[in-house]
Scaffold this motif. Sequence first.
Motif, PDB file in Angstrom:
ATOM      1  N   ASP A 252       5.300 -20.730 -92.194  1.00 41.26           N
ATOM      2  CA  ASP A 252       4.567 -21.474 -93.214  1.00 41.26           C
ATOM      3  C   ASP A 252       4.637 -22.985 -93.014  1.00 41.26           C
ATOM      4  N   ASP A 253       5.372 -23.450 -92.003  1.00 43.37           N
ATOM      5  CA  ASP A 253       5.514 -24.885 -91.804  1.00 43.37           C
ATOM      6  C   ASP A 253       4.177 -25.559 -91.507  1.00 43.37           C
ATOM      7  N   VAL A 254       3.322 -24.878 -90.746  1.00 41.49           N
ATOM      8  CA  VAL A 254       2.062 -25.505 -90.344  1.00 41.49           C
ATOM      9  C   VAL A 254       1.129 -25.706 -91.537  1.00 41.49           C
ATOM     10  N   PRO A 255       0.848 -24.660 -92.350  1.00 32.36           N
ATOM     11  CA  PRO A 255       0.018 -24.921 -93.540  1.00 32.36           C
ATOM     12  C   PRO A 255       0.607 -25.982 -94.460  1.00 32.36           C
ATOM     13  N   ALA A 256       1.937 -26.003 -94.591  1.00 34.82           N
ATOM     14  CA  ALA A 256       2.571 -27.013 -95.445  1.00 34.82           C
ATOM     15  C   ALA A 256       2.346 -28.415 -94.881  1.00 34.82           C
ATOM     16  N   PHE A 257       2.448 -28.555 -93.557  1.00 34.13           N
ATOM     17  CA  PHE A 257       2.203 -29.846 -92.920  1.00 34.13           C
ATOM     18  C   PHE A 257       0.754 -30.287 -93.120  1.00 34.13           C
ATOM     19  N   VAL A 258      -0.178 -29.366 -92.938  1.00 38.40           N
ATOM     20  CA  VAL A 258      -1.590 -29.705 -93.107  1.00 38.40           C
ATOM     21  C   VAL A 258      -1.861 -30.162 -94.540  1.00 38.40           C
ATOM     22  N   ARG A 259      -1.306 -29.443 -95.505  1.00 38.90           N
ATOM     23  CA  ARG A 259      -1.503 -29.845 -96.905  1.00 38.90           C
ATOM     24  C   ARG A 259      -0.901 -31.217 -97.175  1.00 38.90           C
ATOM     25  N   GLU A 260       0.268 -31.472 -96.602  1.00 40.71           N
ATOM     26  CA  GLU A 260       0.947 -32.748 -96.845  1.00 40.71           C
ATOM     27  C   GLU A 260       0.162 -33.915 -96.253  1.00 40.71           C
ATOM     28  N   VAL A 261      -0.292 -33.768 -95.009  1.00 42.26           N
ATOM     29  CA  VAL A 261      -1.033 -34.860 -94.374  1.00 42.26           C
ATOM     30  C   VAL A 261      -2.377 -35.061 -95.060  1.00 42.26           C
ATOM     31  N   SER A 262      -3.042 -33.967 -95.399  1.00 46.97           N
ATOM     32  CA  SER A 262      -4.317 -34.082 -96.107  1.00 46.97           C
ATOM     33  C   SER A 262      -4.135 -34.828 -97.425  1.00 46.97           C
ATOM     34  N   ALA A 263      -3.112 -34.453 -98.170  1.00 50.18           N
ATOM     35  CA  ALA A 263      -2.849 -35.111 -99.455  1.00 50.18           C
ATOM     36  C   ALA A 263      -2.513 -36.587 -99.262  1.00 50.18           C
ATOM     37  N   ALA A 264      -1.732 -36.906 -98.217  1.00 47.22           N
ATOM     38  CA  ALA A 264      -1.364 -38.300 -97.958  1.00 47.22           C
ATOM     39  C   ALA A 264      -2.589 -39.131 -97.605  1.00 47.22           C
ATOM     40  N   VAL A 265      -3.471 -38.570 -96.806  1.00 49.73           N
ATOM     41  CA  VAL A 265      -4.696 -39.278 -96.427  1.00 49.73           C
ATOM     42  C   VAL A 265      -5.552 -39.547 -97.659  1.00 49.73           C
ATOM     43  N   LEU A 266      -5.780 -38.508 -98.464  1.00 49.80           N
ATOM     44  CA  LEU A 266      -6.659 -38.654 -99.623  1.00 49.80           C
ATOM     45  C   LEU A 266      -6.042 -39.571-100.677  1.00 49.80           C
TER      46      LEU A 266
END
Length: 262
Positions: A237-251
Amino acid sequence: MTSPEAVLADLRTAWVDALSGRLAGLYLHGSLVAGDFAPERSDLDLLAVLDRDPDEALLDVLGGLHADLDRRHPRWAGRIEVEYVSLDAVRDAARGHVDREHVIARVSPGELLHLLPATSHRVVTWSSVRDHGRTLLGPEADELLPAIDPDLVRAALLDHVRDWPDWVVEMTTPGARSYAVLTLCRAYQRLRCDKQLSKRRAAVPTAAAFPHRADLIGWARDWWYDAGPDGDPGRGDDVPAFVREVSAAVLAGESGGGGRVR
């Protein structure tokens, strides 16, 4: 294994013969141009600019071309990504008319050749080709393709980042998951410093920005570029969590003002 340049030379000859009068330009982009090519992993990324929008009749011709190319170069089957777009579609996008009813044709790894709308998502590729693409046929890319407003490109890239948390749910193989991590690294750096880095180069500063994810980013880079095994569990689950985190940080960075990721 046939070299990338030999495949491109074969493709160039076949496309000239079959698409005479329709092909305004053919351009290479992606990792082979960026100097980031992994022979066992990377795709050949091309943009074919046409005199008019593709249709079902052209799709039949292109299907035969791609099938023949795969037969001649079986080790490259499924690793040749081509987008076919009309010059009018790119020109309309450059004028901000991305809601026009243009269509493109596209074939990519894991995706059969098909028609789809020329949405605003595509301006990221078109702008990159204009700025960095290598000409295989036709005039230089910056002579044929119009410049696209950086704000339009940025908005399209933000749409990609916004959609990635949904896309990554379907990505379960180690290859797909390492690709997701590296693609988010590249998007983060593009939005942060307005530079189009390769996936490999984008990994290092992104690991510094997210130190608690450095191990995951290192895994993705090493798996992709050092021929990682297909049996790798893919970091759960690390990859989906990373994607969500970076997406949220960008937005969050965008909504926080200044128009740039912090």
